[in-house]
Scaffold this motif. Structure first.
Motif, PDB file in Angstrom:
ATOM      1  N   SER A  23     -65.058  11.269 -50.611  1.00 39.89           N
ATOM      2  CA  SER A  23     -65.238  12.651 -51.044  1.00 39.89           C
ATOM      3  C   SER A  23     -64.430  13.567 -50.136  1.00 39.89           C
ATOM      4  O   SER A  23     -63.905  13.148 -49.106  1.00 39.89           O
ATOM      5  CB  SER A  23     -66.717  13.035 -51.014  1.00 39.89           C
ATOM      6  N   SER A  24     -64.372  14.814 -50.547  1.00 34.35           N
ATOM      7  CA  SER A  24     -63.589  15.766 -49.762  1.00 34.35           C
ATOM      8  C   SER A  24     -64.279  16.156 -48.467  1.00 34.35           C
ATOM      9  O   SER A  24     -63.652  16.739 -47.584  1.00 34.35           O
ATOM     10  CB  SER A  24     -63.320  17.025 -50.597  1.00 34.35           C
ATOM     11  N   GLU A  25     -65.570  15.834 -48.311  1.00 31.46           N
ATOM     12  CA  GLU A  25     -66.295  16.173 -47.092  1.00 31.46           C
ATOM     13  C   GLU A  25     -67.101  14.960 -46.629  1.00 31.46           C
ATOM     14  O   GLU A  25     -67.757  14.287 -47.421  1.00 31.46           O
ATOM     15  CB  GLU A  25     -67.234  17.348 -47.325  1.00 31.46           C
ATOM     16  N   ILE A  26     -67.032  14.689 -45.322  1.00 28.05           N
ATOM     17  CA  ILE A  26     -67.805  13.592 -44.744  1.00 28.05           C
ATOM     18  C   ILE A  26     -68.606  14.122 -43.562  1.00 28.05           C
ATOM     19  O   ILE A  26     -68.257  15.148 -42.955  1.00 28.05           O
ATOM     20  CB  ILE A  26     -66.904  12.423 -44.280  1.00 28.05           C
ATOM     21  N   LEU A  27     -69.672  13.412 -43.233  1.00 31.89           N
ATOM     22  CA  LEU A  27     -70.493  13.720 -42.058  1.00 31.89           C
ATOM     23  C   LEU A  27     -70.270  12.602 -41.050  1.00 31.89           C
ATOM     24  O   LEU A  27     -70.632  11.448 -41.293  1.00 31.89           O
ATOM     25  CB  LEU A  27     -71.972  13.820 -42.448  1.00 31.89           C
ATOM     26  N   LEU A  55     -64.840   5.823 -38.590  1.00 32.44           N
ATOM     27  CA  LEU A  55     -65.629   5.666 -39.806  1.00 32.44           C
ATOM     28  C   LEU A  55     -66.505   4.429 -39.757  1.00 32.44           C
ATOM     29  O   LEU A  55     -67.383   4.259 -40.603  1.00 32.44           O
ATOM     30  CB  LEU A  55     -64.709   5.594 -41.029  1.00 32.44           C
ATOM     31  N   ARG A  56     -66.278   3.561 -38.765  1.00 30.15           N
ATOM     32  CA  ARG A  56     -67.115   2.368 -38.626  1.00 30.15           C
ATOM     33  C   ARG A  56     -68.350   2.654 -37.787  1.00 30.15           C
ATOM     34  O   ARG A  56     -69.113   1.756 -37.469  1.00 30.15           O
ATOM     35  CB  ARG A  56     -66.320   1.231 -38.000  1.00 30.15           C
ATOM     36  N   ALA A  57     -68.532   3.922 -37.449  1.00 32.60           N
ATOM     37  CA  ALA A  57     -69.690   4.286 -36.642  1.00 32.60           C
ATOM     38  C   ALA A  57     -70.964   4.058 -37.437  1.00 32.60           C
ATOM     39  O   ALA A  57     -71.003   4.269 -38.646  1.00 32.60           O
ATOM     40  CB  ALA A  57     -69.600   5.752 -36.210  1.00 32.60           C
ATOM     41  N   PRO A  58     -72.029   3.626 -36.774  1.00 30.02           N
ATOM     42  CA  PRO A  58     -73.295   3.391 -37.484  1.00 30.02           C
ATOM     43  C   PRO A  58     -73.810   4.668 -38.134  1.00 30.02           C
ATOM     44  O   PRO A  58     -73.682   5.759 -37.591  1.00 30.02           O
ATOM     45  CB  PRO A  58     -74.241   2.926 -36.358  1.00 30.02           C
ATOM     46  N   GLY A  59     -74.386   4.539 -39.315  1.00 30.15           N
ATOM     47  CA  GLY A  59     -74.992   5.673 -39.993  1.00 30.15           C
ATOM     48  C   GLY A  59     -74.066   6.405 -40.925  1.00 30.15           C
ATOM     49  O   GLY A  59     -74.491   7.305 -41.655  1.00 30.15           O
ATOM     50  N   LEU A  60     -72.771   6.073 -40.959  1.00 34.28           N
ATOM     51  CA  LEU A  60     -71.865   6.775 -41.861  1.00 34.28           C
ATOM     52  C   LEU A  60     -72.009   6.227 -43.265  1.00 34.28           C
ATOM     53  O   LEU A  60     -71.971   5.022 -43.489  1.00 34.28           O
ATOM     54  CB  LEU A  60     -70.418   6.622 -41.375  1.00 34.28           C
ATOM     55  N   ASP A  61     -72.156   7.124 -44.234  1.00 30.00           N
ATOM     56  CA  ASP A  61     -72.250   6.740 -45.634  1.00 30.00           C
ATOM     57  C   ASP A  61     -70.854   6.401 -46.132  1.00 30.00           C
ATOM     58  O   ASP A  61     -69.984   7.273 -46.230  1.00 30.00           O
ATOM     59  CB  ASP A  61     -72.849   7.907 -46.450  1.00 30.00           C
ATOM     60  N   LEU A  62     -70.627   5.106 -46.442  1.00 29.90           N
ATOM     61  CA  LEU A  62     -69.292   4.676 -46.842  1.00 29.90           C
ATOM     62  C   LEU A  62     -68.862   5.334 -48.151  1.00 29.90           C
ATOM     63  O   LEU A  62     -67.683   5.598 -48.362  1.00 29.90           O
ATOM     64  CB  LEU A  62     -69.248   3.153 -46.957  1.00 29.90           C
ATOM     65  N   GLU A  63     -69.798   5.603 -49.050  1.00 26.32           N
ATOM     66  CA  GLU A  63     -69.427   6.251 -50.302  1.00 26.32           C
ATOM     67  C   GLU A  63     -68.936   7.669 -50.050  1.00 26.32           C
ATOM     68  O   GLU A  63     -68.093   8.179 -50.780  1.00 26.32           O
ATOM     69  CB  GLU A  63     -70.630   6.272 -51.253  1.00 26.32           C
ATOM     70  N   PRO A  73     -73.676  14.910 -34.978  1.00 27.86           N
ATOM     71  CA  PRO A  73     -73.014  14.894 -36.289  1.00 27.86           C
ATOM     72  C   PRO A  73     -72.126  16.117 -36.491  1.00 27.86           C
ATOM     73  O   PRO A  73     -72.415  17.200 -35.989  1.00 27.86           O
ATOM     74  CB  PRO A  73     -74.193  14.877 -37.280  1.00 27.86           C
ATOM     75  N   SER A  74     -71.071  15.921 -37.246  1.00 27.12           N
ATOM     76  CA  SER A  74     -70.131  17.007 -37.542  1.00 27.12           C
ATOM     77  C   SER A  74     -69.566  16.800 -38.946  1.00 27.12           C
ATOM     78  O   SER A  74     -69.331  15.665 -39.374  1.00 27.12           O
ATOM     79  CB  SER A  74     -68.999  17.025 -36.511  1.00 27.12           C
ATOM     80  N   HIS A  75     -69.371  17.910 -39.671  1.00 26.58           N
ATOM     81  CA  HIS A  75     -68.808  17.859 -41.016  1.00 26.58           C
ATOM     82  C   HIS A  75     -67.295  18.024 -40.955  1.00 26.58           C
ATOM     83  O   HIS A  75     -66.782  18.929 -40.283  1.00 26.58           O
ATOM     84  CB  HIS A  75     -69.398  18.968 -41.887  1.00 26.58           C
TER      85      HIS A  75
END
Length: 551
Positions: A196-200, A184-192, A158-160
């Motif tokens: 936001s300005s930051e994603i994991l 972004l279609r990778a499993p485990g990504l929070d679509l919500e 994981p990376s921010h």
């Protein structure tokens, strides 16, 4: 009472000319639509006309053609702040009581461009610093977002990632941020979280080289901007493969792990190892357990064998390694070659003739005998002949036993062949008197010619013939044992191989009944190109005496 008020009024009217009023601010400032800008500002004024407890208010106005129409855009005076008719995203950040008139502009729009001035209001003191105006220019939005990757992108880790727009202010209307991209279609990504300005993000190796876009919208200004980056995902070596190029062909053929590659002896071979990895992997070759140095140091994945030999038959392994892992792939190189026929041996056993023939080749050769026009092979027998064949590894052996009457001048040959070529040896049964009284003897005749992979085959043939004649009293022939035999070969190759030279004619001489034993042998002493016209020219015969014994 009027007289008492007159001096202060006169003093207030002359404020604009009083050198005690100073304002320090830049002449102009430029800001892009939707962004924010901070304008430092300070001022001074005469301390007369009030005390320390007197409230100090400051206001910024936008100038219009009519001074009475100037628009109040920012102030710290609560009474005036509620009277602003036009909502401007301007804010008086400084404390006018401390001489600070700093201004902040947020969510800038095109209509905010113009000239602005600062006004001081302290008790009975009121002064406009119109000589020190601020010119604001609002331009189209060209600023793109900043995308920052906090941790290096590594497959499975994981990376921010953060997205922000330089120049956007904290006090501005909340921005609308959206992320798009295959990763972004990778499993485990929070679509919500993608809004936001930051994603994991947990990237996969297939996400390497794909695009990721951050789009930022400024609702109040009605403008948006975006930035796209290409993901640089690190991963261990994958999809390692070996490609081959042979016979000076440029086309590469890729083989799977553990494949077997047959190569004709003498061919040139190029092995190319390739791996999919990031960062690029270090490639190395090994033959068996021995590490090989690259034939071309600037191309470590290339292994060249200019001439394949039997010693190259082994397992070749390519290893790819980087900081995240390693992978290897191998192939088994098998060297194939046409038959190599060993000199056959023939002997008289009882009342019959017994011959042995052996050959080595890869793949293992097939042996067969030709007796006159007949073809004898496999394991068969009848009243006149018996053929016994066997093989072990690259070797094949065959024996032929002949019984019964054999005519003189009979042609006997042993042939060895596989898919890469053929080789044969010829034996002639010549008229004579063998030791046990038969009507003929053996003569070994060299192969009638050579057909090979080369356009020319240098051949030099020497015939060695010696005729011994001795009469005993009464005119009868003397008997003699067989002399040594010299064996020759005939090479043949698959269809399409050019013939190098034709066999020279070989015929047994016409002999009278009283002649003794004859020997004919063929030996290749030297090499020279054979030309068809040589058959028409004068022939030269060299004689070499063969040691014999008499009885």
């Amino acid at each position: 009472m009027l007289l008492l008020l007159l001096p202060p009024l006169l003093w207030a009217g002359s404020l604009q000319e009083d050198p005690g009023f100073e304002l320090r601010v830049q002449d102009s400032v430029t800001v892009q639509e939707g962004l924010c800008v901070h304008v430092p500002c300070s001022f001074s004024y005469p301390r007369a006309g009030g005390n320390n407890s007197t409230p100090t208010y400051g206001s910024w106005f936008q100038t219009k053609d009519n001074p009475k129409a100037d628009v109040l855009v920012a102030t710290n005076n609560p009474a005036k702040g509620t009277k602003r008719k036009t909502r401007f995203p301007f804010h008086l950040l400084g404390d006018p009581g401390a001489g600070n008139c700093s201004l902040s502009i947020t969510d800038a729009q095109r209509r905010h461009g113009g000239n602005y001035y600062f006004l001081l209001d302290r008790g009975l003191m009121r002064h406009s610093y119109k000589r020190n105006r601020l010119t604001v220019t609002v331009r189209a939005l060209t600023q793109t977002p900043d995308i920052r990757v906090k941790e290096p992108l590594e497959s499975g880790c994981p990376s921010h990632l953060t997205c922000s727009v330089p120049g956007a202010c904290d006090k501005a209307t909340p921005l609308t941020i959206s992320w798009t991209g295959a990763a972004l279609r990778a499993p485990g990504l929070d679509l919500e979280a993608s809004n936001s300005s930051e994603i994991l993000l947990t990237p996969r190796l297939q996400d390497h080289g794909t695009n990721l876009t951050c789009r930022v919208t400024f609702p109040r200004a009605g403008v948006n901007t975006e930035r796209t980056i290409t993901l640089n995902v690190s991963y261990a070596p994958q999809n390692l493969s070996i490609g081959i190029s042979r016979r000076n062909c440029t086309e590469l053929k890729h083989l799977g792990n553990g494949s077997s590659l047959p190569v004709l002896e003498g061919e040139s071979l190029l092995l190319v190892c390739a791996a999919d990895s990031n960062p690029p992997a270090t490639l190395s070759w090994a033959q068996g357990s021995r590490t090989l140095g690259p034939s071309q140091p600037w191309k470590p994945g290339f292994l060249e064998l200019p001439r394949v030999e039997l010693g190259h038959e082994s397992r070749f392994t390519c290893q790819a390694q980087n900081s995240l892992g390693s992978q290897h792939v191998s192939l088994h190189l098998s060297v194939v070659y046409p038959p190599r026929l060993l000199p056959p041996s023939c002997s008289w056993e009882g009342e019959g003739l017994h011959c042995n023939c052996s050959s080595q080749a890869q793949p293992a050769p097939t042996l067969r005998w030709r007796l006159g026009e007949g073809l004898l092979e496999g394991n068969h027998s009848n009243a006149s002949w018996t053929v016994t064949s066997s093989s072990a590894g690259p070797w094949a052996n065959s024996s032929l036993s002949l019984s019964g009457p054999l005519g003189s001048g009979l042609r006997l040959s042993c042939e060895a062949w596989n898919v890469h070529g053929k080789q044969s040896m010829v034996v002639l049964l010549l008229p004579g008197k063998p030791e046990f009284g038969g009507g003929f003897v053996l003569g070994a005749v060299g192969g009638a010619g050579v057909a090979g992979l080369f356009s020319l085959c240098p051949c030099l043939v020497f015939f060695m013939v010696k005729i011994f004649r001795k009469q005993k009293p009464g005119g009868k022939d003397a008997t003699c044992t067989l002399g040594p035999l010299s064996w020759g070969y005939q090479h043949e190759y698959p269809l399409g191989t050019p013939l190098a030279c034709l066999p020279p004619a070989l015929a047994a001489p016409t002999l009278e009944e009283e002649q003794d034993l004859h020997y004919a042998s063929l030996t290749f002493h030297g090499l020279r190109p054979w030309k068809p016209q040589d058959l028409k020219g004068p022939s030269t015969t060299e004689y070499s005496e063969i040691k014999i014994c008499k009885r």
